[in-house]
Design an enzyme around this catalytic site. Structure first.
Site, PDB file in Angstrom:
ATOM      1  CB  ILE A 235       8.470  70.490 -11.391  1.00 58.80           C
ATOM      2  CG1 ILE A 235       8.888  71.920 -11.051  1.00 58.80           C
ATOM      3  CG2 ILE A 235       8.483  69.621 -10.145  1.00 58.80           C
ATOM      4  CD1 ILE A 235      10.230  72.041 -10.379  1.00 58.80           C
ATOM      5  CB  THR A 282       3.657  70.330 -13.765  1.00 54.95           C
ATOM      6  OG1 THR A 282       2.777  70.380 -14.899  1.00 54.95           O
ATOM      7  CG2 THR A 282       3.062  71.113 -12.614  1.00 54.95           C
ATOM      8  CG  ASP A 283       7.423  66.179 -17.451  1.00 63.21           C
ATOM      9  OD1 ASP A 283       6.920  66.483 -18.552  1.00 63.21           O
ATOM     10  OD2 ASP A 283       8.350  65.351 -17.348  1.00 63.21           O
ATOM     11  CB  ALA A 284       3.084  65.554 -19.456  1.00 60.55           C
ATOM     12  CB  SER A 285      -0.707  67.326 -15.345  1.00 60.05           C
ATOM     13  OG  SER A 285      -1.664  67.536 -16.376  1.00 60.05           O
TER      14      SER A 285
END
Length: 568
Positions: A235, A282-285
């Site tokens: 995401i 998630t993509d990198a938070s």
């Protein structure tokens, strides 16, 4: 847990029993830990051991390292984890996404330029084979963004182009190739990058399509890839305002959130409307696109509450774990949502047979066996094939090609090369490599140096037109994190290296990365896109310039950038 019998998990009753029993056995600390997919750049045993033992992480992404370090990393993690870990990597271009000795098949756009679905399958197959050989079981690929906006600084050659149908077909083939090797695919970056000219690493970006436009483009791509069995979705920190408002008409502008924090986009649109049944990460938070919309204390648990099942990376390890724990205690993450996320995490691990491999002592790969797979002869053949079929002749001045020493012995060579970055960087030194390849073919190659002086004191035109038979530009400028544009910055004084001799000396411009440089050199009459700078590509360019191989590449995007003068 009956949904685990369905696509993409396809678990047996025995595997579902393992998921259920493991879930019941988890301590509160283990439940929190399983939600996190961390990252490592090192095989340091103390550091990695703590990630597994103290934080009980559910997964870890390996940055590219020598194979021996990668294998050692996997060994340390798996030997110190009670529950087998997901080992991820950005396997976008080939096995080099995790091991230095791997094969680079080519950039995603380079594969698209062959216009052959089989090449996308081969890319996925090599990523799967070489990734699995060093212990990877999760590919953060394929990228199924659509490169609609040529100004976007991060999509570019990382995409299959701007045609949704080509992106759809090639995304499906990559999934098939990688997952045949028991490596989970992750289609990204939902709800789709490539519309905005901004980078989600630096700002919360926007997919600005209407719902109907999105359905016909990104929506169709995601539907096909989900149907093809993609096991996970990554995401993005990207808003889709049209769908957010349709799914929740009460939302105010200031309440619109990126998909990574949005229940409407991640749960309602992706999981319910598109029917995705797998794991969502998630993509990198650490990206600004996620950190800007709300406080970190809110965002960490909100990502899981919104429907993401795993949280990628941390800004501060202990602090983010504390935020996640407090989010569970405060009810931001309900017990039902927590268990659902954990079931999907454990379900993915079971689908990849990690529990069976752990029981059989097969989770840790053999370095000797890995070396047999990394850079395998067949993989190199495929890389050379991809290079040969992808190099694209965008514009051609009549009579300029082929380039041979008999026709153009004296070449003035202009190199335009970006500095090495932290991620998605150029391969440095390519301009000098190409210059040496030209010299090796018998050309006299003179490196262009900007002149000294200003108006009235510059070199004479005839100093160039009378001394050189051909001018070649080689541009090596790539997408990379944390830049806002992929544009040429010309030399001083006054754009000294701008192509101003095109009407007097035949000029060829070659881009080995960014396909949109015609925006800045519109009047160049012979223009070539190569989409990547590996050794196979550089050789293919030389072969095609000299007439030993035909140009067969097809532009996956509009290299003319929608401008009329670029076609002159």
């Amino acid at each position: 847990m009956q949904h685990l019998k369905e696509k993409p998990f396809c678990l047996s009753d025995e595997d579902i029993s393992w998921v259920a029993e493991t879930l019941d056995s988890l301590t509160e600390e283990e439940k929190i830990g399983q939600l996190f997919c961390l990252v490592s750049y090192t095989s340091d045993e103390d550091y990695l051991g703590s990630l597994a033992r103290k934080y009980k992480a559910g997964g870890l992404m390996c940055r590219p390292m020598p194979a021996a370090e990668t294998v050692d990393t996997v060994r340390i993690l798996q030997e110190n984890s009670r529950i087998p870990m997901l080992i991820a990597a950005n396997l976008e271009r080939g096995g080099t996404g995790i091991a230095a000795e791997g094969t680079t098949i080519g950039s995603v756009m380079q594969v698209a330029a062959t216009d052959e679905e089989e090449m996308a399958y081969k890319l996925g197959s090599v990523c799967g084979q070489e990734g699995a050989a060093v212990g990877c079981n999760w590919a953060f690929a394929p990228i199924i963004d659509i490169d609609y906006n040529f100004r976007n600084p991060i999509t570019n050659t990382r995409t299959f182009g701007s045609d949704p149908e080509r992106v759809r077909r090639m995304g499906v083939q990559y999934i098939k190739g990688v997952q045949e090797n028991n490596v989970a695919a992750s289609i990204k970056h939902f709800p789709g990058d490539g519309m905005d000219e901004r980078d989600q690493h630096l700002v919360t970006s926007i997919n600005s399509l209407t719902c109907e436009q999105w359905d016909a483009t990104y929506g169709e791509v995601y539907k096909s890839c989900i149907e093809a069995g993609a096991m996970t979705v990554m995401i993005g920190h990207i808003m889709q305002p049209a769908y957010s408002r349709r799914l929740n008409p009460a939302l105010k502008d200031e309440e619109l959130l990126p998909a990574s924090l949005s229940y409407e986009l991640t749960t309602t649109l992706l999981k319910e409307r598109l029917g995705f049944n797998g794991l969502v990460v998630t993509d990198a938070s650490t990206m600004a696109g996620m950190t800007i919309p709300m406080s970190r204390a809110q965002a960490v648990p909100q990502a899981i509450a919104a429907g993401c099942d795993m949280f990628l990376f941390t800004r501060n390890l202990e602090e983010d774990y504390m935020y996640m724990k407090k989010g569970i205690e405060d009810g931001i993450i309900t017990r039902e949502r927590l268990d659902d996320a954990l079931v999907r995490i454990l379900g993915l691990k079971a689908s990849l047979r990690l529990h069976r491999k752990q029981a059989a002592g097969e989770l840790v790969p053999s370095l000797e066996a890995a070396k047999e797979v990394l850079g395998a002869p067949l993989h190199k053949v495929w890389a050379a094939e991809c290079a040969d079929k992808a190099v694209t002749l965008v514009k051609e001045e009549a009579g300029v090609l082929p380039v041979t020493p008999n026709r153009y012995r004296r070449i003035l060579y202009y190199d335009i090369e970006a500095a090495e970055g932290v991620a998605y960087s150029v391969r440095t030194g390519v301009a000098d490599m190409f210059r040496k390849l030209l010299a090796g073919e018998g050309f006299e190659v003179t490196q262009y140096l900007p002149p000294q002086g200003r108006e009235g004191m510059l070199a004479k035109q005839e100093d160039i037109t009378g001394q050189y038979d051909l001018i070649i530009y080689l541009a090596n400028m790539s997408t990379k994190s944390n830049q806002t544009a992929v544009r040429i910055e010309w030399a001083q004084p006054m754009g000294a290296n701008v192509p101003v001799y095109i009407n007097t000396v035949p000029t060829i411009f070659i881009s080995v990365e960014n396909p949109y440089h015609l925006l800045d050199v519109p009047r160049v009459k012979t223009f070539i896109n190569a989409y990547n700078s590996n050794d196979h590509v550089l050789k293919a360019i030389i072969d095609k310039l000299m007439g030993r191989s035909a140009f067969t590449g097809t532009s996956p995007v509009d290299p003319f950038c929608g401008m009329w003068d670029t076609r002159l």
